[in-house]
Design an enzyme around this catalytic site. Sequence first.
Site, PDB file in Angstrom:
ATOM      1  N   ASN A 207     -10.597  -4.713   2.193  1.00 34.60           N
ATOM      2  CA  ASN A 207     -10.676  -3.262   2.241  1.00 34.60           C
ATOM      3  C   ASN A 207     -10.565  -2.699   0.813  1.00 34.60           C
ATOM      4  O   ASN A 207      -9.497  -2.703   0.198  1.00 34.60           O
ATOM      5  CB  ASN A 207      -9.532  -2.755   3.134  1.00 34.60           C
ATOM      6  CG  ASN A 207      -9.563  -1.257   3.330  1.00 34.60           C
ATOM      7  OD1 ASN A 207     -10.019  -0.523   2.470  1.00 34.60           O
ATOM      8  ND2 ASN A 207      -9.066  -0.811   4.471  1.00 34.60           N
TER       9      ASN A 207
ATOM     10  N   LYS B 266      -7.897  -0.137   0.040  1.00 30.67           N
ATOM     11  CA  LYS B 266      -6.531  -0.632  -0.168  1.00 30.67           C
ATOM     12  C   LYS B 266      -6.357  -1.175  -1.579  1.00 30.67           C
ATOM     13  O   LYS B 266      -5.319  -0.970  -2.207  1.00 30.67           O
ATOM     14  CB  LYS B 266      -6.208  -1.745   0.835  1.00 30.67           C
ATOM     15  CG  LYS B 266      -6.038  -1.273   2.262  1.00 30.67           C
ATOM     16  CD  LYS B 266      -5.531  -2.436   3.087  1.00 30.67           C
ATOM     17  CE  LYS B 266      -5.434  -2.133   4.555  1.00 30.67           C
ATOM     18  NZ  LYS B 266      -5.031  -3.321   5.316  1.00 30.67           N
TER      19      LYS B 266
ATOM     20  N   ASP C  94      -0.395  -5.943   6.583  1.00 31.92           N
ATOM     21  CA  ASP C  94      -0.910  -5.548   7.883  1.00 31.92           C
ATOM     22  C   ASP C  94      -0.230  -4.246   8.252  1.00 31.92           C
ATOM     23  O   ASP C  94       0.977  -4.074   8.021  1.00 31.92           O
ATOM     24  CB  ASP C  94      -0.662  -6.630   8.938  1.00 31.92           C
ATOM     25  CG  ASP C  94      -1.630  -6.472  10.108  1.00 31.92           C
ATOM     26  OD1 ASP C  94      -2.815  -6.158   9.867  1.00 31.92           O
ATOM     27  OD2 ASP C  94      -1.215  -6.644  11.261  1.00 31.92           O
ATOM     28  N   THR C  95      -1.028  -3.344   8.772  1.00 32.37           N
ATOM     29  CA  THR C  95      -0.543  -1.993   9.044  1.00 32.37           C
ATOM     30  C   THR C  95      -0.811  -1.630  10.485  1.00 32.37           C
ATOM     31  O   THR C  95      -1.850  -2.001  11.035  1.00 32.37           O
ATOM     32  CB  THR C  95      -1.276  -0.990   8.119  1.00 32.37           C
ATOM     33  OG1 THR C  95      -0.916  -1.266   6.776  1.00 32.37           O
ATOM     34  CG2 THR C  95      -0.915   0.449   8.449  1.00 32.37           C
TER      35      THR C  95
ATOM     36  N   PHE D 103      -9.088   6.666   4.617  1.00 34.48           N
ATOM     37  CA  PHE D 103      -9.825   5.802   5.537  1.00 34.48           C
ATOM     38  C   PHE D 103      -9.035   5.703   6.842  1.00 34.48           C
ATOM     39  O   PHE D 103      -7.924   6.236   6.950  1.00 34.48           O
ATOM     40  CB  PHE D 103     -10.044   4.413   4.919  1.00 34.48           C
ATOM     41  CG  PHE D 103      -8.788   3.628   4.707  1.00 34.48           C
ATOM     42  CD1 PHE D 103      -7.977   3.860   3.607  1.00 34.48           C
ATOM     43  CD2 PHE D 103      -8.393   2.654   5.624  1.00 34.48           C
ATOM     44  CE1 PHE D 103      -6.802   3.154   3.431  1.00 34.48           C
ATOM     45  CE2 PHE D 103      -7.222   1.930   5.448  1.00 34.48           C
ATOM     46  CZ  PHE D 103      -6.417   2.184   4.345  1.00 34.48           C
TER      47      PHE D 103
ATOM     48  N   LYS E 154      -1.003  10.720  -1.718  1.00 35.21           N
ATOM     49  CA  LYS E 154      -0.751   9.795  -0.599  1.00 35.21           C
ATOM     50  C   LYS E 154       0.168   8.658  -1.068  1.00 35.21           C
ATOM     51  O   LYS E 154       1.076   8.238  -0.358  1.00 35.21           O
ATOM     52  CB  LYS E 154      -2.083   9.227  -0.070  1.00 35.21           C
ATOM     53  CG  LYS E 154      -1.918   8.256   1.085  1.00 35.21           C
ATOM     54  CD  LYS E 154      -3.244   7.675   1.580  1.00 35.21           C
ATOM     55  CE  LYS E 154      -3.011   6.598   2.642  1.00 35.21           C
ATOM     56  NZ  LYS E 154      -4.224   5.880   3.044  1.00 35.21           N
TER      57      LYS E 154
ATOM     58  N   ARG F 194       2.136   2.029   2.922  1.00 32.35           N
ATOM     59  CA  ARG F 194       1.751   0.901   2.070  1.00 32.35           C
ATOM     60  C   ARG F 194       2.394   1.028   0.685  1.00 32.35           C
ATOM     61  O   ARG F 194       2.889   0.053   0.131  1.00 32.35           O
ATOM     62  CB  ARG F 194       0.231   0.807   1.951  1.00 32.35           C
ATOM     63  CG  ARG F 194      -0.242  -0.511   1.365  1.00 32.35           C
ATOM     64  CD  ARG F 194      -1.731  -0.777   1.596  1.00 32.35           C
ATOM     65  NE  ARG F 194      -2.448   0.419   1.923  1.00 32.35           N
ATOM     66  CZ  ARG F 194      -2.784   0.785   3.165  1.00 32.35           C
ATOM     67  NH1 ARG F 194      -2.502   0.010   4.175  1.00 32.35           N
ATOM     68  NH2 ARG F 194      -3.401   1.920   3.378  1.00 32.35           N
TER      69      ARG F 194
HETATM   70  P1  IMP Z   1      -5.105  -3.337   8.715  1.00 34.08           P
HETATM   71  O1  IMP Z   1      -3.779  -3.480   8.082  1.00 34.08           O
HETATM   72  O2  IMP Z   1      -6.194  -3.267   7.720  1.00 34.08           O
HETATM   73  O3  IMP Z   1      -5.351  -4.365   9.788  1.00 34.08           O
HETATM   74  O4  IMP Z   1      -5.118  -1.908   9.382  1.00 34.08           O
HETATM   75  C1  IMP Z   1      -4.980  -1.702  10.759  1.00 34.08           C
HETATM   76  C2  IMP Z   1      -5.612  -0.377  11.142  1.00 34.08           C
HETATM   77  O5  IMP Z   1      -4.866   0.680  10.585  1.00 34.08           O
HETATM   78  C3  IMP Z   1      -7.060  -0.190  10.674  1.00 34.08           C
HETATM   79  O6  IMP Z   1      -7.744   0.506  11.673  1.00 34.08           O
HETATM   80  C4  IMP Z   1      -6.930   0.653   9.443  1.00 34.08           C
HETATM   81  O7  IMP Z   1      -8.059   1.465   9.271  1.00 34.08           O
HETATM   82  C5  IMP Z   1      -5.702   1.478   9.767  1.00 34.08           C
HETATM   83  N1  IMP Z   1      -4.979   1.781   8.535  1.00 34.08           N
HETATM   84  C6  IMP Z   1      -4.339   0.915   7.723  1.00 34.08           C
HETATM   85  N2  IMP Z   1      -3.819   1.574   6.676  1.00 34.08           N
HETATM   86  C7  IMP Z   1      -4.142   2.873   6.842  1.00 34.08           C
HETATM   87  C8  IMP Z   1      -3.904   4.037   6.066  1.00 34.08           C
HETATM   88  O8  IMP Z   1      -3.293   4.039   4.992  1.00 34.08           O
HETATM   89  N3  IMP Z   1      -4.407   5.183   6.566  1.00 34.08           N
HETATM   90  C9  IMP Z   1      -5.098   5.248   7.743  1.00 34.08           C
HETATM   91  N4  IMP Z   1      -5.367   4.197   8.490  1.00 34.08           N
HETATM   92  C10 IMP Z   1      -4.885   3.015   8.038  1.00 34.08           C
END
Ligand code: IMP
Length: 193
Positions: free
Chosen positions: A9, A12, A68-69, A149, A172, A178
């Site tokens: 990403n 990120k 991971d979020t 995003f 942000k 994050r």
């Molecule tokens: P991952 O950590 O990339 O797997 O994120 C999991 C989901 O959360 C994905 O749909 C990302 O688009 C969303 N996501 C992760 N970080 C953010 C953020 O900072 N803002 C908005 N959506 C996020």
Amino acid sequence: MRLCFASNNAHKLDEIRPLLPAGVELLSLADIGCAEELPETQETLEGNARQKAEYVWEHYGVACFADDTGLEVEALNGAPGVYSARYAGPQRNAADNVALLLQELQDQPNRRAQFRTVVALVLPDGRRPVFEGAVEGQIAEELHGEGGFGYDPVFRPEQHQHTFAEMPLAEKNTMSHRARAVEKLVTFLQQEL
Ligand code: IMP
């Protein structure tokens, strides 16, 4: 210190680069020649973050961290959580995910939610520390803003009038999940440099 951030990403990478100390050379997956999809099959944020970082270390031999979020919505009992990326289906489409979220919360007065990030670091000497960051907020009734995003256009952090998508990245980064997790990573790395 060369350190890979195990994420495809670009948003990120842009978020994290200005947060890292000068002695860290941040490498993307492309920089280390990794073009494959990283495994992400665990049922917790920590499990997925560890799995991705470990995979890069095992296959590419580079010190690495992964994140991971999840977006945890109170009225949905913590969903979409670890399934945030695939909430509306395997196509992992942000617009679809946001549309489904707004639909699920239609007529729901409780809009409380939090973003939570786990960052897992894999060091060549065998240490495997993890760092966590979270930000609480509210899910807006509709999309606001063009920046960011994922769920940014519908997430309004606590005590703020604007969604993440309406804020400059630098703003942000003063409060995001994050950034808070990365701040702990940075404190750790500074002791190592
Ligand atoms: P991952 O950590 O990339 O797997 O994120 C999991 C989901 O959360 C994905 O749909 C990302 O688009 C969303 N996501 C992760 N970080 C953010 C953020 O900072 N803002 C908005 N959506 C996020």
